[in-house]
Design a protein around this motif. Structure first.
Motif, short mmCIF file in Angstrom:
data_model
loop_
_atom_site.label_atom_id
_atom_site.label_comp_id
_atom_site.label_asym_id
_atom_site.label_seq_id
_atom_site.Cartn_x
_atom_site.Cartn_y
_atom_site.Cartn_z
N GLY A 78 0.79 -1.23 0.00
CA GLY A 78 0.00 0.00 0.00
C GLY A 78 0.82 1.27 0.00
N LEU A 79 2.14 1.15 -0.03
CA LEU A 79 2.98 2.35 -0.05
C LEU A 79 2.75 3.18 -1.31
CD1 LEU A 79 6.49 1.07 1.14
CD2 LEU A 79 4.92 2.55 2.40
N ASP A 80 2.68 4.49 -1.12
CA ASP A 80 2.65 5.43 -2.23
C ASP A 80 3.55 6.61 -1.86
OD1 ASP A 80 1.17 6.91 -0.38
OD2 ASP A 80 -0.73 6.58 -1.41
N ALA A 81 3.61 7.62 -2.71
CA ALA A 81 4.53 8.73 -2.49
C ALA A 81 4.21 9.47 -1.19
CB ALA A 81 4.49 9.69 -3.68
N GLU A 82 2.92 9.63 -0.88
CA GLU A 82 2.55 10.31 0.37
C GLU A 82 3.03 9.52 1.57
OE1 GLU A 82 -1.38 12.18 2.63
OE2 GLU A 82 -1.57 10.30 1.52
N ALA A 83 2.84 8.20 1.55
CA ALA A 83 3.26 7.36 2.66
C ALA A 83 4.77 7.43 2.86
CB ALA A 83 2.82 5.92 2.42
N VAL A 84 5.52 7.40 1.77
CA VAL A 84 6.98 7.47 1.87
C VAL A 84 7.41 8.83 2.39
CG1 VAL A 84 9.12 7.45 0.53
CG2 VAL A 84 7.40 5.67 0.16
N HIS A 85 6.80 9.89 1.90
CA HIS A 85 7.13 11.22 2.38
C HIS A 85 6.90 11.34 3.89
CE1 HIS A 85 7.09 15.53 3.09
NE2 HIS A 85 5.82 15.45 3.45
N LEU A 86 5.73 10.90 4.35
CA LEU A 86 5.40 11.06 5.77
C LEU A 86 6.27 10.19 6.66
CD1 LEU A 86 1.53 11.14 5.36
CD2 LEU A 86 2.98 13.07 6.09
N SER A 87 6.52 8.96 6.25
CA SER A 87 7.37 8.09 7.06
C SER A 87 8.80 8.61 7.10
CB SER A 87 7.33 6.66 6.52
OG SER A 87 7.73 6.59 5.17
N THR A 88 9.26 9.18 6.00
CA THR A 88 10.61 9.75 5.97
C THR A 88 10.69 10.98 6.86
OG1 THR A 88 10.93 8.93 3.71
CG2 THR A 88 12.42 10.66 4.48
N TYR A 89 9.70 11.84 6.78
CA TYR A 89 9.70 13.07 7.58
C TYR A 89 9.71 12.74 9.08
CZ TYR A 89 8.53 17.98 8.59
OH TYR A 89 8.56 19.28 9.03
N VAL A 90 8.79 11.86 9.49
CA VAL A 90 8.71 11.48 10.91
C VAL A 90 9.96 10.71 11.33
CG1 VAL A 90 7.44 10.05 12.56
CG2 VAL A 90 6.20 11.52 10.95
N GLY A 91 10.45 9.84 10.46
CA GLY A 91 11.65 9.07 10.79
C GLY A 91 12.88 9.94 10.96
N ILE A 92 13.06 10.93 10.11
CA ILE A 92 14.20 11.83 10.24
C ILE A 92 14.09 12.64 11.52
CG2 ILE A 92 15.31 13.88 9.25
CD1 ILE A 92 14.86 12.66 6.49
N ALA A 93 12.88 13.11 11.84
CA ALA A 93 12.69 13.83 13.11
C ALA A 93 13.13 12.97 14.29
CB ALA A 93 11.23 14.24 13.27
N ARG A 99 8.89 5.75 -8.46
CA ARG A 99 9.52 6.97 -7.97
C ARG A 99 9.31 7.21 -6.47
NH1 ARG A 99 10.99 11.08 -12.65
NH2 ARG A 99 11.14 9.55 -14.32
N LEU A 100 9.25 6.16 -5.70
CA LEU A 100 9.13 6.34 -4.25
C LEU A 100 10.44 6.86 -3.65
CD1 LEU A 100 7.03 3.21 -3.21
CD2 LEU A 100 6.26 5.52 -3.83
N VAL A 101 11.58 6.47 -4.22
CA VAL A 101 12.86 6.97 -3.72
C VAL A 101 12.91 8.49 -3.85
CG1 VAL A 101 15.36 6.90 -3.99
CG2 VAL A 101 14.03 4.81 -4.26
N ASP A 102 12.35 9.02 -4.92
CA ASP A 102 12.32 10.47 -5.11
C ASP A 102 11.63 11.16 -3.94
OD1 ASP A 102 12.30 8.94 -7.67
OD2 ASP A 102 12.60 10.91 -8.56
N ALA A 103 10.55 10.56 -3.45
CA ALA A 103 9.79 11.18 -2.36
C ALA A 103 10.62 11.28 -1.10
CB ALA A 103 8.51 10.38 -2.10
N GLU A 104 11.39 10.25 -0.77
CA GLU A 104 12.18 10.33 0.46
C GLU A 104 13.38 11.26 0.30
OE1 GLU A 104 13.62 6.61 1.88
OE2 GLU A 104 14.78 6.15 0.09
N ILE A 105 13.99 11.28 -0.88
CA ILE A 105 15.12 12.19 -1.09
C ILE A 105 14.66 13.64 -0.98
CG2 ILE A 105 16.76 13.05 -2.80
CD1 ILE A 105 17.07 10.15 -3.77
N ARG A 106 13.53 13.96 -1.59
CA ARG A 106 13.04 15.34 -1.52
C ARG A 106 12.65 15.73 -0.10
NH1 ARG A 106 9.58 14.39 -7.04
NH2 ARG A 106 11.30 14.76 -8.49
N THR A 107 12.18 14.77 0.69
CA THR A 107 11.85 15.05 2.09
C THR A 107 13.12 15.36 2.87
OG1 THR A 107 9.96 13.56 1.92
CG2 THR A 107 10.71 14.16 4.14
N ALA A 108 14.17 14.57 2.67
CA ALA A 108 15.44 14.85 3.34
C ALA A 108 16.00 16.21 2.92
CB ALA A 108 16.44 13.74 3.02
N GLN A 109 15.87 16.54 1.64
CA GLN A 109 16.32 17.85 1.18
C GLN A 109 15.53 18.97 1.84
OE1 GLN A 109 15.70 17.03 -3.04
NE2 GLN A 109 17.90 17.05 -3.42
#
Length: 464
Positions: free
Chosen positions: A110-125, A146-156
């Motif tokens: 069920g992962l999508d770009a929103e899920a990857v973005h949010l998990s990356t944001y919370v995980g980095i915090a 392009r799920l990797v793109d979502a986490e890279i942009r979140t880290a940026q």
């Protein structure tokens, strides 16, 4: 032209951008510690360090360490950030590794770009709060592009130092693997997207915040051809390689049945026995296999909490370090470890090593060294990460342990840092930027992201 990491681009009016002063102890590296020390940063890098009474005066911002321990930032060498969407998932928590994976793979579809973005944001915090200033992430589930793109942009967006690893699985359950077809890709899809991600995001320049490595998930989840071609692609693009290796007895059985050899022998046969590689876990390597890995310069990400929770054994860290292997610390997936604190992992590494080998097996400084310089070696960045010598990246942590927990500890701040506790970051600085201040992440959208994270996590876990 890239702006140097940490640079603001303004006309300089002070000699230094940031000064951290009045530390109880400043740990510069494994050989240098300065009681009462200070550290000055300029353009995202360490410019100077010194002892009490010699602090520079021309600084743009001062952070008072107020008698706290200051160390290099901790570095996370193995993680799966998306898995914080399925933390402590009840049906999976008490199984073997393979039980755990087969239960969760359908949910992760069920992962999508929103899920990857949010998990990356919370995980980095969470990583920042635990004193982590640089982390890799192993994203190997790709039900959508392009799920990797979502986490890279979140880290940026956050300004975090991030090594994305383009993971992959191509051997589905229909092909004799573990995952369902919904989370796997073909070899051609993986190779094409791996090259795309490296070309789009990998920054090989000194001080880079974003780098990319290639990371087929494990010997039992991809084809032999993909392992070989990924190693060749990494060589051509000059990026690092990562995978799970020798993690579980079931992996031994799988490799013997499928490839006719043990996992380390298979790993060597597909061209991965190189100093551009670091692997996760490496629990079941035999003595001669560890020696071959060490001779080749292969690094190991030690994930003590995950190993203990799954109950699958633990790596022979003392022996590996004695062989000269790069050994770092990793949180591992949030669904197996259920936290993202490098402090907790460093403490677990200390306790586990002493449990296995007696009180002389590891001291707190050894655990700190693994979580800093050892981890930096795994990522191929020990020249500029994992220490605070002038010229290093300005990644450091001012630690906070409650005075009640520290009561009576007077003789050794580093030992007290891991033996007492719990400890968390009071200030976390990445590339000269303060990302945790007085214990709180400096992420204005965090409350909103947590609400969205809860919504998405409930969807993925198929809860009402």
């Amino acid at each position: 032209m890239r702006t140097p990491a940490g640079s603001t681009g303004h006309r300089r009016t002070h000699d230094y951008d940031l000064l951290v002063k009045d530390a109880q102890l400043l740990v510069v590296d494994g050989a240098t510690e300065i009681p009462g020390g200070w550290i000055a940063l300029r353009d995202g890098r360490v410019a100077a360090v010194g002892g009490p009474g010699s602090e520079p005066e021309s600084v743009a911002r001062t952070v008072a360490a107020t008698g706290r321990l200051v160390t290099p930032g901790l570095i996370n060498t193995h993680h799966h950030l998306y898995q914080n969407l399925t933390r402590s998932f009840a049906p999976a928590v008490n199984g073997t590794l393979f039980d755990w994976l087969t239960t969760l793979y359908p949910l992760w579809s069920g992962l999508d770009a929103e899920a990857v973005h949010l998990s990356t944001y919370v995980g980095i915090a969470e990583l920042l709060m635990g004193g982590c200033t640089a982390s890799m992430d192993h994203l190997y589930v790709h039900p959508r592009p392009r799920l990797v793109d979502a986490e890279i942009r979140t880290a940026q967006e956050i300004g975090f130092r991030f090594h994305a690893t383009r993971g992959s699985m191509t051997r589905s359950v229909e092909d004799g693997g573990l995952p369902p077809r919904s989370v796997t890709q073909t070899d051609d899809e993986v190779l094409a997207d791996s090259e795309r991600v490296v070309t789009a995001y990998h920054d090989p320049s000194p001080g880079a915040l974003i780098r990319v490595a290639l990371a087929p998930c494990s010997p039992f989840s991809v084809t032999r051809e993909l392992m070989v071609q990924t190693a060749e692609l990494a060589e051509r693009l000059d990026v690092r390689l990562h995978t799970h290796l020798a993690e579980d007895p079931d992996e031994d059985a799988f490799c013997q049945e499928t490839h006719g050899c043990r996992p380390v022998e298979y790993f060597e046969s597909v061209g991965w026995m190189t100093d551009r590689t670091w692997v996760a876990h490496c629990i079941y390597a035999q003595d001669d296999e560890r020696a071959r890995l060490a001779a080749a310069g292969v690094g190991v990400a030690h994930c003590p909490s995950s190993n203990m929770l799954i109950g699958g054994g633990t790596a022979a860290i003392r022996e590996m370090r004695a062989l000269g292997m790069p050994v770092g610390i990793g949180c591992d997936g949030s669904a197996s470890t259920d936290h993202a604190s490098l402090w907790m992992e460093a403490r677990a590494a200390l306790l586990l090593a002493r449990y296995r080998g007696g009180p002389g097996a590891m001291a707190a400084r050894d655990a700190l060294d693994m979580a800093t310089r050892g981890s930096a070696r795994c990522l191929g960045r020990d020249d500029e990460l994992g220490h605070l010598r002038p010229g290093a990246c300005g990644d450091l942590v001012v630690w906070n342990t409650h005075e009640v927990a520290l009561a009576g500890s007077f003789t050794d701040p580093v030992e007290a840092w891991l033996r007492c506790g719990p400890s968390r970051a009071w200030t976390t600085i990445v590339g000269g930027r303060v990302l945790v201040d007085r214990g709180e992440p400096q992420l204005p959208e965090l409350a909103e992201k947590l609400r969205d994270h809860a919504r998405v996590a409930r969807r993925i876990q198929r809860l009402k």
